[in-house]
Design a protein around this motif. Structure first.
Motif, PDB file in Angstrom:
ATOM      1  N   VAL A 141       0.829  -1.278  -0.117  1.00  0.00           N
ATOM      2  CA  VAL A 141      -0.233  -0.193   0.059  1.00  0.00           C
ATOM      3  C   VAL A 141       0.888   1.422  -0.174  1.00  0.00           C
ATOM      4  O   VAL A 141       2.185   1.070   0.338  1.00  0.00           O
ATOM      5  N   GLU A 142       0.264   2.427  -0.103  1.00  0.00           N
ATOM      6  CA  GLU A 142       1.026   3.597  -0.208  1.00  0.00           C
ATOM      7  C   GLU A 142       0.037   4.552   0.515  1.00  0.00           C
ATOM      8  O   GLU A 142      -1.132   4.348   1.041  1.00  0.00           O
ATOM      9  N   ARG A 143       0.505   5.922   0.566  1.00  0.00           N
ATOM     10  CA  ARG A 143      -0.460   6.894   1.202  1.00  0.00           C
ATOM     11  C   ARG A 143      -1.881   7.056   0.808  1.00  0.00           C
ATOM     12  O   ARG A 143      -2.796   6.836   1.857  1.00  0.00           O
ATOM     13  N   ALA A 144      -2.144   6.910  -0.283  1.00  0.00           N
ATOM     14  CA  ALA A 144      -3.629   7.097  -0.670  1.00  0.00           C
ATOM     15  C   ALA A 144      -4.558   5.822  -0.497  1.00  0.00           C
ATOM     16  O   ALA A 144      -5.590   5.911  -0.189  1.00  0.00           O
ATOM     17  N   ASP A 145      -3.650   4.569  -0.258  1.00  0.00           N
ATOM     18  CA  ASP A 145      -4.777   3.514   0.433  1.00  0.00           C
ATOM     19  C   ASP A 145      -5.023   3.602   2.155  1.00  0.00           C
ATOM     20  O   ASP A 145      -5.778   2.922   2.404  1.00  0.00           O
ATOM     21  N   LEU A 146      -4.248   4.577   2.702  1.00  0.00           N
ATOM     22  CA  LEU A 146      -4.574   4.692   4.060  1.00  0.00           C
ATOM     23  C   LEU A 146      -5.139   5.894   4.364  1.00  0.00           C
ATOM     24  O   LEU A 146      -6.003   5.740   5.568  1.00  0.00           O
ATOM     25  N   THR A 154      -9.764   8.011   7.948  1.00  0.00           N
ATOM     26  CA  THR A 154      -8.316   7.564   7.829  1.00  0.00           C
ATOM     27  C   THR A 154      -8.135   6.152   8.739  1.00  0.00           C
ATOM     28  O   THR A 154      -7.666   5.039   8.192  1.00  0.00           O
ATOM     29  N   LYS A 157      -9.806   3.276   6.858  1.00  0.00           N
ATOM     30  CA  LYS A 157      -9.089   2.977   5.783  1.00  0.00           C
ATOM     31  C   LYS A 157      -8.115   2.088   6.210  1.00  0.00           C
ATOM     32  O   LYS A 157      -7.509   0.917   5.785  1.00  0.00           O
ATOM     33  N   THR A 158      -7.175   2.497   7.210  1.00  0.00           N
ATOM     34  CA  THR A 158      -5.903   1.969   7.777  1.00  0.00           C
ATOM     35  C   THR A 158      -6.231   0.633   8.252  1.00  0.00           C
ATOM     36  O   THR A 158      -5.813  -0.500   8.049  1.00  0.00           O
ATOM     37  N   GLU A 160      -8.714  -1.524   7.619  1.00  0.00           N
ATOM     38  CA  GLU A 160      -9.145  -2.217   6.465  1.00  0.00           C
ATOM     39  C   GLU A 160      -7.900  -2.966   6.137  1.00  0.00           C
ATOM     40  O   GLU A 160      -7.707  -4.167   5.559  1.00  0.00           O
ATOM     41  N   GLN A 161      -6.909  -2.185   5.753  1.00  0.00           N
ATOM     42  CA  GLN A 161      -5.424  -2.714   5.166  1.00  0.00           C
ATOM     43  C   GLN A 161      -4.905  -3.557   6.174  1.00  0.00           C
ATOM     44  O   GLN A 161      -4.295  -4.678   5.754  1.00  0.00           O
ATOM     45  N   LYS A 164      -6.589  -6.809   6.140  1.00  0.00           N
ATOM     46  CA  LYS A 164      -6.386  -7.716   4.639  1.00  0.00           C
ATOM     47  C   LYS A 164      -4.871  -8.153   4.906  1.00  0.00           C
ATOM     48  O   LYS A 164      -4.424  -9.498   4.455  1.00  0.00           O
TER      49      LYS A 164
END
Length: 330
Positions: A141-146, A154, A157-158, A160-161, A164
């Motif tokens: 992942v990168e910034r946009a994914d978090l 935020t 989203k974080t 969720e990653q 995963k």
């Protein structure tokens, strides 16, 4: 078993623990703690592998893949340390000696093209084969994914990653970008959520933060709690000129091409000049891959009208196939 043919309660509990571990519901250390309470202690080796010989063969194959990579001496030494640590912790557990939780969160520092993502992917598989991770997958992942767009987004989203990545590795490239916006930026919320996840799921995943060396040093200073949570720091040095040429030859060999002596000398000269001009942002193997792919295209154009091209002609990369911007490496 007792006379009724049923297993005593302790053994039924043991089976349940093993099933939960193999399905990823229990992390290794949690399973070990629970098994320690059973009437019949189980060797840790029985925990992680339903088929030990199969896992060992897979581990050796992945290890050979890592060893075949050019350079990366520090990484290869680290893998041996991790392997030894897990093995000895298992032996200590079997002897009912005190064991410490194995924490493998890491910082990868280095320029692009030095192998950070590839190594993270290989590490995930190795740790799975060693029984440390239940799945061994990589979530990149990168910034946009978090980072979200409003308060609370935020953290969601974080999380969720992280979810995963459970059972595997969460790899955050250019991690320093999470702190680039200052105190009011939502990136800080992502960092805080990651720190909490590292505590809540300490045995369920490995977090790897990656990026340029200088920027990563500054990033780690933005949160006093960060450095102590990453016991392993790996610096991916720029490849030397000879190593880059070896990488080029390896890439070509896999595609059944080869460099003529004159083409090799031209490539070597270009790489030397490119490194001197771009040092801080030198893209290493990524640059080599781009050059090789372009050379193959240029060779195809050169041979297109050659009706009687031999096998050797189709394999050989000549100096004129190596094309780049004027003024560099010429």
């Amino acid at each position: 078993m007792n006379r009724s043919g049923r297993r005593p309660p302790a053994y039924r509990d043991l089976d349940e623990i093993l099933d939960q571990f193999r399905s990823g519901q229990l992390a290794l250390n949690d399973a070990l703690r629970r098994l320690h309470l059973q009437e019949k202690p189980v060797m840790p080796r029985e925990l992680g592998r339903s088929n030990p010989s199969e896992d060992t063969a897979r581990f050796q194959a992945t290890l050979r893949e890592l060893e075949s990579m050019i350079g990366l001496g520090q990484v290869k030494a680290l893998v041996k340390e991790i392997y030894a640590l897990i093995q000895i912790q298992e032996r200590r557990q079997a002897m009912k000696l005190a064991t410490e939780p194995v924490v493998l969160h890491m910082i990868f520092k280095g320029n692009p093209g030095t192998g950070k993502t590839t190594v993270a992917r290989i590490l995930a598989r190795l740790l799975k084969d060693l029984g440390f991770l239940s799945k061994g997958h990589l979530i990149e992942v990168e910034r946009a994914d978090l980072v979200g767009e409003y308060i609370g987004h935020t953290a969601q989203k974080t999380r969720e990653q992280v979810k995963k990545a459970l059972g595997g590795v969460l790899f955050i490239d250019e991690a320093y970008s999470l702190a680039r916006g200052g105190e009011k930026d939502f990136g800080k919320e992502a960092i805080d959520t990651l720190v909490k996840a590292m505590e809540d799921h300490k045995n369920d995943f490995v977090l790897i933060l990656a990026g340029y060396e200088y920027e990563m040093e500054l990033f780690l200073r933005t949160n006093p709690g960060l450095p102590s949570r990453f016991p392993i720091t790996v610096t991916f040095d720029d490849y030397e000129e000879t190593e880059l040429v070896q990488i080029a030859k390896q890439m070509l060999r896999k595609r059944e091409y080869r460099l003529s002596p004159e083409a090799e000398q031209k490539l070597r000269s270009y790489l030397r000049m490119a490194w001197m001009q771009e040092r801080r942002n030198f893209s290493n193997a990524r640059l080599v891959r781009n050059l090789i792919e372009r050379a193959i295209r240029q060779q195809a154009v050169r041979l297109l009208d050659v009706k009687q091209a031999t096998r050797d002609d189709l394999m050989l990369i000549l100096p004129e196939d190596l094309a780049w911007e004027e003024g560099v490496g010429t």
